[in-house]
Design a protein around this motif. Structure first.
Motif, PDB file in Angstrom:
ATOM      1  N   ALA A 163     -62.773 -13.459  -8.264  1.00 19.34           N
ATOM      2  CA  ALA A 163     -62.110 -14.297  -9.262  1.00 19.34           C
ATOM      3  C   ALA A 163     -61.995 -15.740  -8.785  1.00 19.34           C
ATOM      4  N   GLY A 164     -61.754 -15.924  -7.495  1.00 22.87           N
ATOM      5  CA  GLY A 164     -61.629 -17.269  -6.957  1.00 22.87           C
ATOM      6  C   GLY A 164     -62.935 -18.038  -6.927  1.00 22.87           C
ATOM      7  N   LEU A 165     -64.056 -17.354  -6.803  1.00 21.06           N
ATOM      8  CA  LEU A 165     -65.355 -18.011  -6.763  1.00 21.06           C
ATOM      9  C   LEU A 165     -65.858 -18.402  -8.151  1.00 21.06           C
ATOM     10  N   LEU A 166     -65.450 -17.657  -9.163  1.00 17.95           N
ATOM     11  CA  LEU A 166     -65.980 -17.875 -10.508  1.00 17.95           C
ATOM     12  C   LEU A 166     -65.369 -19.092 -11.186  1.00 17.95           C
ATOM     13  N   LYS A 167     -66.221 -19.840 -11.882  1.00 12.11           N
ATOM     14  CA  LYS A 167     -65.732 -20.847 -12.813  1.00 12.11           C
ATOM     15  C   LYS A 167     -65.052 -20.140 -13.983  1.00 12.11           C
ATOM     16  N   PRO A 168     -64.133 -20.797 -14.680  1.00  8.85           N
ATOM     17  CA  PRO A 168     -63.657 -20.242 -15.946  1.00  8.85           C
ATOM     18  C   PRO A 168     -64.848 -20.008 -16.875  1.00  8.85           C
ATOM     19  N   GLY A 169     -64.924 -18.802 -17.433  1.00  7.92           N
ATOM     20  CA  GLY A 169     -66.053 -18.430 -18.270  1.00  7.92           C
ATOM     21  C   GLY A 169     -67.183 -17.773 -17.507  1.00  7.92           C
ATOM     22  N   GLY A 170     -67.127 -17.786 -16.165  1.00  5.47           N
ATOM     23  CA  GLY A 170     -68.158 -17.146 -15.358  1.00  5.47           C
ATOM     24  C   GLY A 170     -67.975 -15.648 -15.322  1.00  5.47           C
ATOM     25  N   ARG A 171     -68.966 -14.960 -14.761  1.00  3.58           N
ATOM     26  CA  ARG A 171     -68.918 -13.501 -14.779  1.00  3.58           C
ATOM     27  C   ARG A 171     -69.342 -12.886 -13.448  1.00  3.58           C
ATOM     28  N   LEU A 172     -68.795 -11.709 -13.202  1.00  2.29           N
ATOM     29  CA  LEU A 172     -69.213 -10.840 -12.118  1.00  2.29           C
ATOM     30  C   LEU A 172     -70.221  -9.846 -12.662  1.00  2.29           C
ATOM     31  N   ARG A 277     -79.480  19.893 -10.080  1.00  2.00           N
ATOM     32  CA  ARG A 277     -78.163  19.607 -10.666  1.00  2.00           C
ATOM     33  C   ARG A 277     -78.211  18.359 -11.550  1.00  2.00           C
ATOM     34  N   ALA A 278     -79.328  18.101 -12.161  1.00  2.91           N
ATOM     35  CA  ALA A 278     -79.502  16.883 -12.963  1.00  2.91           C
ATOM     36  C   ALA A 278     -78.392  16.727 -13.991  1.00  2.91           C
ATOM     37  N   GLY A 279     -77.788  15.539 -13.988  1.00  2.00           N
ATOM     38  CA  GLY A 279     -76.801  15.208 -15.009  1.00  2.00           C
ATOM     39  C   GLY A 279     -75.394  15.688 -14.773  1.00  2.00           C
ATOM     40  N   VAL A 280     -75.108  16.341 -13.641  1.00  2.00           N
ATOM     41  CA  VAL A 280     -73.758  16.872 -13.455  1.00  2.00           C
ATOM     42  C   VAL A 280     -72.795  15.851 -12.854  1.00  2.00           C
ATOM     43  N   ALA A 281     -73.309  14.746 -12.325  1.00  2.00           N
ATOM     44  CA  ALA A 281     -72.431  13.752 -11.711  1.00  2.00           C
ATOM     45  C   ALA A 281     -73.067  12.370 -11.822  1.00  2.00           C
ATOM     46  N   PRO A 282     -72.249  11.338 -12.031  1.00  2.00           N
ATOM     47  CA  PRO A 282     -72.783   9.972 -11.971  1.00  2.00           C
ATOM     48  C   PRO A 282     -73.083   9.607 -10.531  1.00  2.00           C
ATOM     49  N   LEU A 283     -74.148   8.840 -10.327  1.00  2.00           N
ATOM     50  CA  LEU A 283     -74.546   8.463  -8.973  1.00  2.00           C
ATOM     51  C   LEU A 283     -74.413   6.969  -8.709  1.00  2.00           C
ATOM     52  N   SER A 284     -74.427   6.164  -9.764  1.00  2.00           N
ATOM     53  CA  SER A 284     -74.218   4.722  -9.618  1.00  2.00           C
ATOM     54  C   SER A 284     -73.664   4.186 -10.920  1.00  2.00           C
ATOM     55  N   TYR A 285     -73.310   2.918 -10.922  1.00  2.00           N
ATOM     56  CA  TYR A 285     -72.791   2.304 -12.137  1.00  2.00           C
ATOM     57  C   TYR A 285     -73.085   0.814 -12.112  1.00  2.00           C
ATOM     58  N   THR A 286     -73.112   0.237 -13.294  1.00  7.73           N
ATOM     59  CA  THR A 286     -73.227  -1.210 -13.460  1.00  7.73           C
ATOM     60  C   THR A 286     -71.967  -1.702 -14.171  1.00  7.73           C
ATOM     61  N   LEU A 287     -71.378  -2.755 -13.628  1.00  4.47           N
ATOM     62  CA  LEU A 287     -70.121  -3.288 -14.170  1.00  4.47           C
ATOM     63  C   LEU A 287     -70.263  -4.786 -14.342  1.00  4.47           C
ATOM     64  N   GLN A 288     -69.699  -5.274 -15.429  1.00  5.64           N
ATOM     65  CA  GLN A 288     -69.627  -6.730 -15.654  1.00  5.64           C
ATOM     66  C   GLN A 288     -68.201  -7.093 -16.053  1.00  5.64           C
ATOM     67  N   ALA A 289     -67.702  -8.189 -15.500  1.00  5.00           N
ATOM     68  CA  ALA A 289     -66.373  -8.682 -15.840  1.00  5.00           C
ATOM     69  C   ALA A 289     -66.422 -10.204 -15.920  1.00  5.00           C
ATOM     70  N   VAL A 290     -65.646 -10.767 -16.818  1.00  2.00           N
ATOM     71  CA  VAL A 290     -65.694 -12.205 -17.114  1.00  2.00           C
ATOM     72  C   VAL A 290     -64.344 -12.836 -16.779  1.00  2.00           C
ATOM     73  N   LYS A 291     -64.394 -14.040 -16.212  1.00  2.00           N
ATOM     74  CA  LYS A 291     -63.178 -14.816 -15.989  1.00  2.00           C
ATOM     75  C   LYS A 291     -62.909 -15.640 -17.249  1.00  2.00           C
ATOM     76  N   PRO A 292     -61.788 -15.456 -17.897  1.00  2.00           N
ATOM     77  CA  PRO A 292     -61.541 -16.154 -19.162  1.00  2.00           C
ATOM     78  C   PRO A 292     -61.635 -17.684 -19.000  1.00  2.00           C
ATOM     79  N   ALA A 293     -62.207 -18.308 -20.017  1.00  2.00           N
ATOM     80  CA  ALA A 293     -62.251 -19.776 -20.041  1.00  2.00           C
ATOM     81  C   ALA A 293     -60.857 -20.307 -20.255  1.00  2.00           C
ATOM     82  N   ARG A 294     -60.587 -21.457 -19.667  1.00  2.00           N
ATOM     83  CA  ARG A 294     -59.263 -22.034 -19.846  1.00  2.00           C
ATOM     84  C   ARG A 294     -59.120 -22.618 -21.234  1.00  2.00           C
TER      85      ARG A 294
END
Length: 294
Positions: A163-172, A277-294
């Motif tokens: 959060a500290g690195l992101l500009k307002p409006g930037g994203r992880l 065991r195909a499909g019985v458990a998640p193995l990875s994920y992709t996540l995106q989060a945004v820092k709100p613009a001021r």
């Protein structure tokens, strides 16, 4: 995770300090960086990026549609290792800085982009010190690739740095191994076995192994490492508590390495999925989060 796990009660005090853990992990990643950067075809196969100036890493290619257009975005790649994902972001048009705590990894990353001609800056720092090593609120995009968060003891601290690195409006933008995968014991190949903590604990898991997760031409010599798992809810909550807004969370049935030997099949894109065991458990994920613009 490695092959020789030594599970312990995660609630018991640990005799080593956070600095001890950091020093051991840095020594291990210095060793890995040297082994991973060989031009022989082993390790990360870095010669491919030198020979093909348009090549993207499998990790970046996997999420290219979800990542979207990044041309011109000021980007920092946290825990960048030897820079193959980092230069891939640059090849998509981003203005990229890679950050890693391993001086060997940074040296190898700089050597690689000198040979490829990609314009990437690299900074040596651990994640906890990133706000001192880099200019706060100066990045449109914070990128973290797979296999990074397990080396960090406190997920809330990581979220605050993001959060500290992101500009307002930037994203992880993050792709990571799923915490349910990190809780599995990969040394048992007859079935899926949950053996290790799913949630964050003060005491890390201790490992001692001379092999890496990609083929190398020699065993590692700095073999001791310390890792922490973080539950998916803990990760999301830490980002929300840091003021970010979650905009994407996609769970996947694959990972980009053979995380559970003997129980996986390789797909054409280089991803590995469960076989029986195909499909019985998640193995990875992709996540995106945004820092709100001021």
């Amino acid at each position: 995770m490695t092959d020789d796990a030594r599970p312990q009660d995660p609630s018991t005090p640990h005799p080593l300090t956070r600095d001890d853990h950091l020093a051991a992990n840095r020594a291990n990643w210095n060793d890995r960086a040297a082994a991973h950067s060989t031009r022989t075809g082993l390790g990360y196969g870095v010669q491919r990026f030198i020979d093909d100036r348009a090549l993207l890493s499998d990790v970046v290619s996997f999420d290219r549609e979800r990542l979207g257009a990044i041309e011109g975005l000021t980007t920092v790649h946290l825990q960048c290792h030897i820079g193959t994902d980092t230069l891939s972001l640059a090849r998509l048009g981003a203005r990229v800085t890679g950050l890693d705590f391993s001086p060997t990894a940074i040296a190898e990353a700089r050597r690689l982009v000198e040979e490829t001609g990609d314009e990437v800056d690299f900074v040596e720092s651990d994640v906890a010190s990133a706000l001192s090593a880099l200019t706060p609120e100066s990045f449109d995009l914070v990128y973290t690739g797979i296999g990074a968060l397990c080396w960090l003891p406190l997920i809330a601290e990581w979220a605050g740095v993001v959060a500290g690195l992101l500009k307002p409006g930037g994203r992880l933008f993050l792709r990571e191994g799923h915490p349910i995968l990190w809780a599995m014991d990969e040394t048992l190949d007859d079935d899926l076995h949950l053996r290790f903590p799913y949630w964050e604990h003060e005491r890390p898991l201790e490992w001692d192994d001379d092999a890496s997760y990609v083929p190398t031409d020699r065993p590692l010599t700095a073999t001791k490492t310390y890792e922490w798992n973080h539950g998916l809810g803990e990760i999301v909550t830490a980002l929300l508590d840091s003021g970010l807004v979650l905009t994407m969370l996609v769970e996947h049935d694959s990972v980009p390495w053979e995380a559970l030997p003997g129980q996986m099949v390789e797909r054409p894109d280089g991803e590995y999925a469960l076989s029986d065991r195909a499909g019985v458990a998640p193995l990875s994920y992709t996540l995106q989060a945004v820092k709100p613009a001021r």
